[in-house]
Design a protein around this motif. Structure first.
Motif, PDB file in Angstrom:
ATOM      1  N   LYS A  62     -50.438 -11.676 -75.804  1.00  9.23           N
ATOM      2  CA  LYS A  62     -51.644 -10.629 -75.666  1.00  9.23           C
ATOM      3  C   LYS A  62     -52.177 -10.605 -74.332  1.00  9.23           C
ATOM      4  N   PHE A  63     -51.276 -10.849 -73.420  1.00  4.91           N
ATOM      5  CA  PHE A  63     -51.628 -11.016 -72.029  1.00  4.91           C
ATOM      6  C   PHE A  63     -51.872  -9.492 -71.643  1.00  4.91           C
ATOM      7  N   GLN A  64     -52.933  -9.145 -70.817  1.00  7.01           N
ATOM      8  CA  GLN A  64     -53.209  -7.924 -70.501  1.00  7.01           C
ATOM      9  C   GLN A  64     -53.259  -7.738 -69.016  1.00  7.01           C
ATOM     10  N   TYR A  65     -52.601  -6.832 -68.415  1.00  8.75           N
ATOM     11  CA  TYR A  65     -52.495  -6.484 -67.019  1.00  8.75           C
ATOM     12  C   TYR A  65     -53.666  -5.741 -66.672  1.00  8.75           C
ATOM     13  N   SER A  66     -54.075  -5.804 -65.604  1.00 13.36           N
ATOM     14  CA  SER A  66     -55.216  -4.785 -65.002  1.00 13.36           C
ATOM     15  C   SER A  66     -54.728  -4.266 -63.836  1.00 13.36           C
ATOM     16  N   TYR A  67     -55.713  -3.483 -63.329  1.00  6.67           N
ATOM     17  CA  TYR A  67     -55.153  -2.672 -62.170  1.00  6.67           C
ATOM     18  C   TYR A  67     -55.460  -3.744 -60.922  1.00  6.67           C
ATOM     19  N   PHE A  68     -56.433  -4.653 -61.369  1.00  9.61           N
ATOM     20  CA  PHE A  68     -56.585  -5.623 -60.040  1.00  9.61           C
ATOM     21  C   PHE A  68     -55.652  -7.003 -60.137  1.00  9.61           C
ATOM     22  N   SER A  69     -54.832  -7.039 -61.010  1.00  8.87           N
ATOM     23  CA  SER A  69     -53.956  -8.168 -61.123  1.00  8.87           C
ATOM     24  C   SER A  69     -53.398  -8.570 -60.078  1.00  8.87           C
ATOM     25  N   GLY A  70     -52.813  -7.640 -59.271  1.00  4.68           N
ATOM     26  CA  GLY A  70     -52.020  -7.962 -58.213  1.00  4.68           C
ATOM     27  C   GLY A  70     -50.424  -8.544 -58.426  1.00  4.68           C
ATOM     28  N   THR A  71     -49.667  -8.619 -57.525  1.00  5.10           N
ATOM     29  CA  THR A  71     -48.368  -9.181 -57.479  1.00  5.10           C
ATOM     30  C   THR A  71     -48.496 -10.873 -57.242  1.00  5.10           C
TER      31      THR A  71
ATOM     32  N   HIS B 123     -49.878 -20.973 -66.705  1.00  9.15           N
ATOM     33  CA  HIS B 123     -49.444 -21.507 -67.799  1.00  9.15           C
ATOM     34  C   HIS B 123     -49.267 -20.406 -69.005  1.00  9.15           C
ATOM     35  N   TYR B 124     -50.008 -19.659 -69.223  1.00  2.65           N
ATOM     36  CA  TYR B 124     -49.756 -18.703 -70.131  1.00  2.65           C
ATOM     37  C   TYR B 124     -49.631 -17.279 -69.692  1.00  2.65           C
ATOM     38  N   ILE B 125     -48.300 -16.845 -69.751  1.00  2.00           N
ATOM     39  CA  ILE B 125     -48.131 -15.721 -69.124  1.00  2.00           C
ATOM     40  C   ILE B 125     -47.406 -14.743 -69.925  1.00  2.00           C
TER      41      ILE B 125
END
Length: 147
Positions: free
Chosen positions: A97-106, A116-118
């Motif tokens: 259920k991991f959610q990426y966001s615009y501000f997540s970055g690389t 740990h949870y990815i």
């Protein structure tokens, strides 16, 4: 490395001392399996990038990361690969259920390990980086393939 990497990746490395450290890491990796990995394969599939857009930032994470995984390397390339895969199977948990966001970055592998949870893709990226720093050639053909 200096001939293959894009200028963008090279300028992300903090300073010339860090560039020397990264080169030393790759040199040690090359020497470890020089009897089974030809120079051309090493150059293309260890030093070269597996993906263009999925590459972690080259901000000097390599020395710390390789120190945390160097015990996984053996004199046998297949055993090294197995050790790395097993280690990250235990160390990293997939969050479906991991959610990426615009501000997540690389993120680099150290930052990923701290989560740990990815998402599964981050685990693939971390295994890829670990194997390459330990001298195992990697390529992507719809899935990760090891030399």
């Amino acid at each position: 490395m200096l001939n293959i990497w894009d200028t963008k990746e090279l300028v992300e490395i903090p300073d010339s001392t860090m560039i020397e450290k990264v080169v030393d890491i790759y040199s040690e990796a090359k020497n470890k399996f020089s009897n089974v990995v030809p120079d051309s394969i090493f150059t293309k599939y260890v030093i070269g990038f597996t993906w263009r857009s999925f590459t972690p930032p080259q901000n000097g994470w390599q020395p710390e990361f390789v120190n945390s995984i160097k015990d996984l390397q053996t004199d046998n390339i297949e055993t090294t690969k197995g050790n790395v895969v097993k280690f990250f199977e235990k160390s990293l948990k997939i969050d479906k259920k991991f959610q990426y966001s615009y501000f997540s970055g690389t993120l680099n592998p150290i930052q990923i390990m701290n989560l740990h949870y990815i998402p599964k893709s981050y685990k693939t990226k971390t295994v890829n980086c670990a194997l390459k720093l330990l001298g195992v050639p990697i390529r992507w053909k719809g899935r990760m393939e090891y030399y």
